[in-house]
Design a protein around this motif. Structure first.
Motif, PDB file in Angstrom:
ATOM      1  N   LYS A  11       0.830  -1.209   0.000  1.00 23.70           N
ATOM      2  CA  LYS A  11       0.000   0.000   0.000  1.00 23.70           C
ATOM      3  C   LYS A  11       0.864   1.259   0.000  1.00 23.70           C
ATOM      4  N   SER A  12       2.001   1.200   0.691  1.00 22.89           N
ATOM      5  CA  SER A  12       2.878   2.374   0.749  1.00 22.89           C
ATOM      6  C   SER A  12       3.464   2.708  -0.617  1.00 22.89           C
ATOM      7  N   LYS A  13       3.525   1.722  -1.509  1.00 18.66           N
ATOM      8  CA  LYS A  13       4.120   1.925  -2.836  1.00 18.66           C
ATOM      9  C   LYS A  13       3.091   2.332  -3.889  1.00 18.66           C
ATOM     10  N   LYS A  14       1.805   2.326  -3.529  1.00 13.57           N
ATOM     11  CA  LYS A  14       0.770   2.640  -4.511  1.00 13.57           C
ATOM     12  C   LYS A  14       0.910   4.075  -5.026  1.00 13.57           C
ATOM     13  N   GLU A  15       0.648   4.254  -6.303  1.00 11.48           N
ATOM     14  CA  GLU A  15       0.726   5.593  -6.888  1.00 11.48           C
ATOM     15  C   GLU A  15      -0.341   6.507  -6.299  1.00 11.48           C
ATOM     16  N   GLU A  16      -1.520   5.949  -6.048  1.00 11.76           N
ATOM     17  CA  GLU A  16      -2.612   6.720  -5.453  1.00 11.76           C
ATOM     18  C   GLU A  16      -3.166   5.955  -4.262  1.00 11.76           C
ATOM     19  N   LYS A  17      -3.302   6.650  -3.150  1.00 11.13           N
ATOM     20  CA  LYS A  17      -3.819   6.030  -1.930  1.00 11.13           C
ATOM     21  C   LYS A  17      -5.109   6.728  -1.516  1.00 11.13           C
ATOM     22  N   LEU A  18      -6.034   5.957  -0.979  1.00 13.64           N
ATOM     23  CA  LEU A  18      -7.256   6.510  -0.402  1.00 13.64           C
ATOM     24  C   LEU A  18      -7.118   6.466   1.114  1.00 13.64           C
ATOM     25  N   ILE A  19      -7.167   7.636   1.735  1.00 10.42           N
ATOM     26  CA  ILE A  19      -6.954   7.738   3.181  1.00 10.42           C
ATOM     27  C   ILE A  19      -8.112   8.498   3.815  1.00 10.42           C
TER      28      ILE A  19
END
Length: 399
Positions: A11-19
């Motif tokens: 998840k830390s490497k994802k280009e886009e994160k939903l937080i």
């Protein structure tokens, strides 16, 4: 555990994160829930606020929190129980919001939970020699993670204290990354229970950035309304305050506290600005029998003067700064008009002009702090006391 760590890494490497960012402030009017998408980190951060709502608290829950809030002496069993109960309540509200917005829990990468502050005790307030700065936010991150199935970061303020800060305000970290702009000196003023602002220089120099509490925002007004006007939680549209008149003697006594002359940055809370503070000021000024509407008018002017005085100190070297408002206090028409009248050299806007809902700003900022920690970033503000360059937030895994 290995699978959970692998999931965190991926998840830390994802280009886009939903937080999802959460904020429950000193006013305890509900849980602010902001879902944002994040790309990149540090100065390359791109944020888009996708959804926002305030989850309502029940009257019973609010009273349970208030029973342990900002008190030197409390029922420790209740503190223990509410650490879990707050987290379970927040998890329920998060799950409801995710479903309402048309997502599934597995779509969300992280939750950033501020928790509920129940006591804030910097050295400047507790004054006990040999003891450190302290702050306590409850609403356990493990319970949120387990009950939502989402990796949760929480307890952000402890790292700030551990690294030499006072645990507040933390807005400086997000404000600098999100809102700095070349060529425009900005003041990001948030009027929550406590009012605070971040100064962002137009030359983008991180070493000049600072954030400070300035005094009460809504906290005294809200406390007074809740104590003296049955069924009301705040003074909507300043209706009560506008029906009263300012008492100069009481206002002078309210402002006669060393906090207002202390150097920046500084922090405070309802531990100082409480009903006891007001009662002592009324006794000292001979205004104990003052009409309730006049007390409210005076409290509104008190909040305004704390903000105005601190901003004027920051403006000494600025020509025409732009002030961006956020927080519940910006909806108080009397408070807003007082700020405008006393700060004619300032251009007033809200964070809506920067495409961030003013009511969602603090929740978004905690989501940003989580993103920085997950990406392994830290923001460097120079070697200054009270503004440590650290990542913040403890990580709770769902399983």
């Amino acid at each position: 555990m290995k699978n959970q760590i692998e999931s965190l890494y991926q998840k830390s490497k994802k280009e886009e994160k939903l937080i999802i960012g959460l904020m429950s402030g000193t006013s305890m009017d509900g849980l602010d829930i902001a879902l944002s998408s994040f790309k990149g980190s540090g100065s390359e951060t791109e944020i888009k606020l996708l959804h926002f709502k305030t989850g309502d608290y029940t009257d019973n829950f609010r009273q349970q929190v208030k029973s342990i809030f900002s008190k030197k002496t409390v029922d420790l069993e209740m503190v223990c129980l509410m650490n879990e109960q707050i987290a379970l309540t927040h998890a329920k509200l998060i799950n409801e919001a995710i479903a309402e917005w048309g997502y599934h829990n597995e779509d969300i990468d992280f939750i950033a939970s501020h928790g509920q502050t129940i006591y804030h005790a910097p050295k400047s307030l507790h004054g006990q020699e040999g003891l450190p700065n302290g702050t306590l936010q409850i609403g356990d991150g493990d319970h949120i993670a387990v009950n939502t199935g989402i990796i949760t970061l929480s307890d952000f303020r402890q790292k700030h204290i551990a690294a030499g800060g006072e645990g507040a305000p933390l807005a400086v970290y997000g404000d600098y990354l999100i809102f700095s702009k070349q060529g425009e000196d900005r003041i990001m003023l948030n009027i929550g229970g406590i009012a605070n602002y971040t100064y962002l220089p137009g030359d983008l120099s991180a070493s000049k950035v600072f954030s400070t509490d300035v005094g009460p925002g809504n906290t005294l007004m809200d406390q007074y309304v809740q104590q003296h006007f049955e069924g009301l939680y705040y003074d909507k549209d300043a209706a009560i305050a506008l029906a009263g008149k300012v008492n100069v003697q009481l206002l002078k006594e309210l402002l006669a506290n060393d906090f207002f002359a202390a150097d920046f940055p500084k922090t405070t809370g309802p531990e100082l600005f409480s009903m006891d503070y007001l009662e002592k000021a009324q006794k000292a000024s001979g205004t104990a029998a003052l009409a309730k509407e006049d007390v409210m008018a005076t409290l509104c002017h008190f909040s305004a003067q704390g903000i105005i005085g601190s901003i004027k100190r920051a403006l000494r070297d600025l020509s025409k700064p732009v002030l961006y408002l956020s927080g519940g206090g910006m909806h108080n028409p009397l408070l807003f008009s007082l700020l405008q009248a006393e700060l004619p050299e300032v251009v007033f806007k809200t964070t809506s002009d920067l495409e961030v809902n003013p009511d969602a700003k603090e929740a978004v900022l905690f989501a940003l702090l989580a993103n920085e920690t997950i990406c392994g970033s830290q923001i460097y503000f120079g070697e200054r006391q009270g503004v440590p360059s650290v990542c913040m937030g403890k990580i709770s895994l769902p399983k």
